[in-house]
Design a protein around this motif. Structure first.
Motif, PDB file in Angstrom:
ATOM      1  N   MET A   1      22.718  72.583  17.429  1.00 31.08           N
ATOM      2  CA  MET A   1      23.637  72.039  18.418  1.00 31.08           C
ATOM      3  C   MET A   1      23.761  73.038  19.568  1.00 31.08           C
ATOM      4  SD  MET A   1      27.606  70.789  17.906  1.00 31.08           S
ATOM      5  CE  MET A   1      27.151  69.455  16.809  1.00 31.08           C
ATOM      6  N   LEU A   2      23.778  72.512  20.788  1.00 32.76           N
ATOM      7  CA  LEU A   2      23.881  73.347  21.971  1.00 32.76           C
ATOM      8  C   LEU A   2      25.240  73.161  22.638  1.00 32.76           C
ATOM      9  CD1 LEU A   2      20.357  72.721  23.575  1.00 32.76           C
ATOM     10  CD2 LEU A   2      21.059  74.559  22.012  1.00 32.76           C
ATOM     11  N   ILE A   3      25.661  74.180  23.370  1.00 37.34           N
ATOM     12  CA  ILE A   3      26.923  74.099  24.100  1.00 37.34           C
ATOM     13  C   ILE A   3      26.779  73.070  25.214  1.00 37.34           C
ATOM     14  CG2 ILE A   3      28.539  75.336  25.587  1.00 37.34           C
ATOM     15  CD1 ILE A   3      27.876  77.880  24.005  1.00 37.34           C
ATOM     16  N   ALA A   4      27.693  72.095  25.201  1.00 33.68           N
ATOM     17  CA  ALA A   4      27.731  71.037  26.203  1.00 33.68           C
ATOM     18  C   ALA A   4      29.175  70.555  26.320  1.00 33.68           C
ATOM     19  CB  ALA A   4      26.813  69.884  25.778  1.00 33.68           C
ATOM     20  N   ALA A   5      29.422  69.687  27.274  1.00 36.74           N
ATOM     21  CA  ALA A   5      30.771  69.150  27.474  1.00 36.74           C
ATOM     22  C   ALA A   5      31.309  68.566  26.172  1.00 36.74           C
ATOM     23  CB  ALA A   5      30.756  68.092  28.560  1.00 36.74           C
ATOM     24  N   ASN A   6      32.596  68.785  25.941  1.00 37.57           N
ATOM     25  CA  ASN A   6      33.321  68.269  24.777  1.00 37.57           C
ATOM     26  C   ASN A   6      32.874  68.879  23.448  1.00 37.57           C
ATOM     27  OD1 ASN A   6      34.919  66.682  26.467  1.00 37.57           O
ATOM     28  ND2 ASN A   6      33.445  65.012  26.395  1.00 37.57           N
ATOM     29  N   LYS A   7      32.314  70.084  23.504  1.00 31.97           N
ATOM     30  CA  LYS A   7      32.018  70.845  22.290  1.00 31.97           C
ATOM     31  C   LYS A   7      33.089  71.932  22.174  1.00 31.97           C
ATOM     32  CE  LYS A   7      28.054  68.792  21.485  1.00 31.97           C
ATOM     33  NZ  LYS A   7      28.010  67.700  20.541  1.00 31.97           N
ATOM     34  N   ALA A   8      33.556  72.156  20.948  1.00 30.47           N
ATOM     35  CA  ALA A   8      34.465  73.263  20.661  1.00 30.47           C
ATOM     36  C   ALA A   8      33.579  74.468  20.352  1.00 30.47           C
ATOM     37  CB  ALA A   8      35.361  72.927  19.473  1.00 30.47           C
ATOM     38  N   ALA A  53      22.934  78.284  22.175  1.00 32.64           N
ATOM     39  CA  ALA A  53      23.036  77.914  20.762  1.00 32.64           C
ATOM     40  C   ALA A  53      23.742  79.008  19.960  1.00 32.64           C
ATOM     41  CB  ALA A  53      21.627  77.689  20.185  1.00 32.64           C
ATOM     42  N   VAL A  54      24.190  78.647  18.762  1.00 30.78           N
ATOM     43  CA  VAL A  54      24.827  79.604  17.856  1.00 30.78           C
ATOM     44  C   VAL A  54      23.884  80.779  17.618  1.00 30.78           C
ATOM     45  CG1 VAL A  54      25.622  79.957  15.465  1.00 30.78           C
ATOM     46  CG2 VAL A  54      26.305  77.899  16.717  1.00 30.78           C
ATOM     47  N   GLY A  55      24.449  81.985  17.658  1.00 30.90           N
ATOM     48  CA  GLY A  55      23.676  83.197  17.422  1.00 30.90           C
ATOM     49  C   GLY A  55      23.150  83.838  18.688  1.00 30.90           C
ATOM     50  N   GLU A  56      23.092  83.082  19.787  1.00 32.52           N
ATOM     51  CA  GLU A  56      22.600  83.671  21.036  1.00 32.52           C
ATOM     52  C   GLU A  56      23.601  84.698  21.555  1.00 32.52           C
ATOM     53  OE1 GLU A  56      20.537  81.524  24.206  1.00 32.52           O
ATOM     54  OE2 GLU A  56      20.726  79.717  22.953  1.00 32.52           O
ATOM     55  N   GLU A  57      23.058  85.754  22.147  1.00 30.11           N
ATOM     56  CA  GLU A  57      23.876  86.779  22.786  1.00 30.11           C
ATOM     57  C   GLU A  57      23.446  86.884  24.236  1.00 30.11           C
ATOM     58  OE1 GLU A  57      24.539  90.475  20.655  1.00 30.11           O
ATOM     59  OE2 GLU A  57      23.739  89.554  18.830  1.00 30.11           O
ATOM     60  N   ILE A 137      27.593  83.839  20.669  1.00 33.79           N
ATOM     61  CA  ILE A 137      28.071  82.512  20.287  1.00 33.79           C
ATOM     62  C   ILE A 137      28.148  82.447  18.774  1.00 33.79           C
ATOM     63  CG2 ILE A 137      27.584  80.033  20.394  1.00 33.79           C
ATOM     64  CD1 ILE A 137      25.987  81.241  23.119  1.00 33.79           C
ATOM     65  N   ILE A 138      29.343  82.192  18.265  1.00 34.30           N
ATOM     66  CA  ILE A 138      29.622  82.204  16.825  1.00 34.30           C
ATOM     67  C   ILE A 138      29.525  80.811  16.217  1.00 34.30           C
ATOM     68  CG2 ILE A 138      31.346  82.804  15.066  1.00 34.30           C
ATOM     69  CD1 ILE A 138      30.211  85.221  16.659  1.00 34.30           C
ATOM     70  N   ASP A 139      30.064  79.800  16.921  1.00 40.81           N
ATOM     71  CA  ASP A 139      30.094  78.451  16.358  1.00 40.81           C
ATOM     72  C   ASP A 139      30.170  77.418  17.476  1.00 40.81           C
ATOM     73  OD1 ASP A 139      30.241  76.651  14.074  1.00 40.81           O
ATOM     74  OD2 ASP A 139      32.326  76.292  14.648  1.00 40.81           O
ATOM     75  N   ILE A 140      29.596  76.263  17.221  1.00 40.45           N
ATOM     76  CA  ILE A 140      29.688  75.111  18.118  1.00 40.45           C
ATOM     77  C   ILE A 140      29.918  73.887  17.238  1.00 40.45           C
ATOM     78  CG2 ILE A 140      28.524  73.699  19.863  1.00 40.45           C
ATOM     79  CD1 ILE A 140      26.561  76.105  20.241  1.00 40.45           C
ATOM     80  N   ARG A 141      30.883  73.062  17.610  1.00 42.29           N
ATOM     81  CA  ARG A 141      31.114  71.809  16.886  1.00 42.29           C
ATOM     82  C   ARG A 141      31.558  70.747  17.871  1.00 42.29           C
ATOM     83  NH1 ARG A 141      36.441  70.726  16.732  1.00 42.29           N
ATOM     84  NH2 ARG A 141      37.932  72.452  16.706  1.00 42.29           N
ATOM     85  N   ASP A 142      31.458  69.496  17.443  1.00 44.53           N
ATOM     86  CA  ASP A 142      31.992  68.408  18.257  1.00 44.53           C
ATOM     87  C   ASP A 142      33.511  68.523  18.276  1.00 44.53           C
ATOM     88  OD1 ASP A 142      29.534  67.150  18.860  1.00 44.53           O
ATOM     89  OD2 ASP A 142      29.533  66.133  16.921  1.00 44.53           O
ATOM     90  N   ALA A 143      34.103  68.393  19.447  1.00 44.67           N
ATOM     91  CA  ALA A 143      35.559  68.397  19.545  1.00 44.67           C
ATOM     92  C   ALA A 143      36.077  67.046  19.067  1.00 44.67           C
ATOM     93  CB  ALA A 143      35.980  68.641  20.990  1.00 44.67           C
ATOM     94  N   SER A 144      37.301  67.044  18.529  1.00 40.65           N
ATOM     95  CA  SER A 144      37.916  65.785  18.105  1.00 40.65           C
ATOM     96  C   SER A 144      38.366  65.003  19.335  1.00 40.65           C
ATOM     97  CB  SER A 144      39.120  66.072  17.198  1.00 40.65           C
ATOM     98  OG  SER A 144      40.185  66.629  17.968  1.00 40.65           O
TER      99      SER A 144
END
Length: 161
Positions: A1-8, A53-57, A137-144
């Motif tokens: 999963m990549l960082i995008a709008a409406n991601k926590a 993405a998660v893990g990227e610095e 980047i530690i975590d990415i999830r879909d926001a509620s």
């Protein structure tokens, strides 16, 4: 999963100024959790994190116009000590809510005290500065749906109602 709008998104970060001084850091604490695309963090950092993405610095330098804006001399004014009625002891660095010229609320910081003259500054303390973030980047999830509606992340590391 990549960082995008409406991601926590959860990030670890260290913020430094041009002199290399640490201004803020999540080290030793919980990661910062924010809602991508909701303006929870400064625009320049949010833009740099998009698509990661998660893990990227990454190391990101953000110019003032994409951070807290340029320093505006017109936001500095000298007031009479009597304007601070009910405050026994005024000190440099104290902050107060005040009405901005446009009627919005703003925070002003006491910059100088000289007799009955109190110099206040409505600029953000980091206005006019280039900021450098070292981010992981530690975590990415879909926001509620509720988080999206409220414009911020809830729960651990986020907003509590």
């Amino acid at each position: 999963m990549l960082i995008a709008a409406n991601k926590a998104v959860s990030i670890d970060y260290t913020l430094t100024n041009d002199a290399g001084e640490v201004i803020d850091s999540s080290a030793g604490g919980a990661p910062l959790v924010y809602l991508q695309g909701a303006g929870n963090i400064i625009p320049g950092l949010e833009k740099a994190l998009e698509g990661k993405a998660v893990g990227e610095e990454l190391k990101v330098s953000v110019e003032p116009e994409d951070a807290y804006g340029e320093y505006a001399a017109e936001l500095v004014s000298t007031l009479s000590r009597s304007m601070f009625e009910g405050v026994d002891e005024l000190e440099v660095g104290m902050q107060f809510h005040a009405s901005a010229p446009d009627g919005q609320m703003q925070i002003v910081t006491i910059r100088d005290l000289d007799g009955d003259d109190v110099t206040v500054d409505g600029n953000h303390p980091l206005a006019g500065q280039r900021l450098t973030f070292q981010v992981k980047i530690i975590d990415i999830r879909d926001a509620s749906q509720e988080e999206i509606a409220h414009g911020h992340v809830h729960g651990e590391g986020g907003h509590h109602h």
